[in-house]
Design a protein around this motif. Structure first.
Motif, mmCIF file in Angstrom:
data_model
loop_
_atom_site.group_PDB
_atom_site.id
_atom_site.type_symbol
_atom_site.label_atom_id
_atom_site.label_comp_id
_atom_site.label_asym_id
_atom_site.label_seq_id
_atom_site.Cartn_x
_atom_site.Cartn_y
_atom_site.Cartn_z
ATOM 1 N N GLY A 34 0.790 -1.221 0.000
ATOM 2 C CA GLY A 34 0.000 0.000 0.000
ATOM 3 C C GLY A 34 0.818 1.264 0.000
ATOM 4 N N TRP A 35 0.099 2.361 -0.099
ATOM 5 C CA TRP A 35 0.663 3.702 -0.030
ATOM 6 C C TRP A 35 0.031 4.437 1.153
ATOM 7 N N TYR A 36 0.867 5.150 1.863
ATOM 8 C CA TYR A 36 0.439 6.006 2.959
ATOM 9 C C TYR A 36 1.080 7.377 2.747
ATOM 10 N N ARG A 44 0.109 10.164 9.867
ATOM 11 C CA ARG A 44 0.228 9.388 8.633
ATOM 12 C C ARG A 44 -1.130 8.760 8.337
ATOM 13 N N GLU A 45 -1.541 8.833 7.079
ATOM 14 C CA GLU A 45 -2.853 8.308 6.721
ATOM 15 C C GLU A 45 -2.771 7.330 5.560
ATOM 16 N N PHE A 46 -3.738 6.452 5.520
ATOM 17 C CA PHE A 46 -3.852 5.455 4.465
ATOM 18 C C PHE A 46 -4.283 6.122 3.159
ATOM 19 N N VAL A 47 -3.642 5.743 2.062
ATOM 20 C CA VAL A 47 -3.999 6.270 0.748
ATOM 21 C C VAL A 47 -4.630 5.177 -0.112
ATOM 22 N N GLY A 59 -8.412 5.224 0.213
ATOM 23 C CA GLY A 59 -8.922 6.127 1.205
ATOM 24 C C GLY A 59 -9.977 7.031 0.593
ATOM 25 N N ASP A 60 -10.896 7.508 1.406
ATOM 26 C CA ASP A 60 -12.014 8.297 0.892
ATOM 27 C C ASP A 60 -11.555 9.554 0.151
ATOM 28 N N VAL A 91 4.492 13.653 2.260
ATOM 29 C CA VAL A 91 5.481 12.625 1.965
ATOM 30 C C VAL A 91 4.731 11.310 1.819
ATOM 31 N N TYR A 92 4.953 10.650 0.701
ATOM 32 C CA TYR A 92 4.257 9.398 0.410
ATOM 33 C C TYR A 92 5.191 8.221 0.667
ATOM 34 N N TYR A 93 4.666 7.251 1.394
ATOM 35 C CA TYR A 93 5.430 6.062 1.750
ATOM 36 C C TYR A 93 4.766 4.820 1.173
#
Length: 113
Positions: A34-36, A44-47, A59-60, A91-93
Motif C-alpha cells: 500500500g501507499w500512505y 500518517r494516513e492510508f492512501v 482512502g475516501d 510525503v508518500y510512503y
C-alpha cells in the motif's frame, strides 16, 4: 524485502504524477502492499492498497482520483495520482504487509501553483 519509493516532485493543482515503489525481492512475500502519506503536522494516513490477488482499496479522500497497480514481474508498485490538489501535498510512503512489515523511505509530493 526492501522497498524504495520514487517519483515525487512539484506539480500544479489539477496535474498528475505517478509514484513507483520498487521491491528488492519478490512481492509475493507480502499479502498486501500500500501507499500512505503524511502531511506536515498531521498523522500518517492510508492512501491506497492492493492485495496479493490484485484487489484495490482507497482512502475516501483519493477515491476516483488515484489508482494503485503493480507489475509483479518488474517488482514495482505504482500510484497514479490525477487531479491533484494542495491537500495531497505530503510525503508518500510505500508499505509491504505480510510476515514482515516493510516501509519505503518516502517521496515528497508538493502540489502548488
Amino acid at each position: 524485502v526492501q522497498l524504495q519509493a520514487s517519483g515525487g516532485g512539484l506539480v500544479q493543482p489539477g496535474g498528475s504524477l505517478r509514484l513507483s515503489c520498487a521491491a528488492s525481492g519478490s512481492m509475493g512475500s507480502f499479502k498486501r502492499m500500500g501507499w500512505y502519506r503524511q502531511a506536515p503536522g498531521k498523522e500518517r494516513e492510508f492512501v491506497a492498497s492492493i492485495t496479493a490477488g490484485g484487489a484495490p482499496d482507497y482512502g475516501d479522500s483519493v477515491k476516483g482520483r488515484f489508482t494503485i497497480s503493480r507489475d509483479i514481474r518488474k517488482k514495482i508498485m505504482y500510484l497514479q495520482m490525477n487531479n491533484l490538489n494542495a491537500e495531497d501535498t505530503a510525503v508518500y510512503y510505500c508499505r509491504g504487509m505480510g510476515a514482515i512489515d516493510s516501509w519505503g523511505q518516502g517521496t515528497l509530493v508538493t502540489v502548488s501553483s
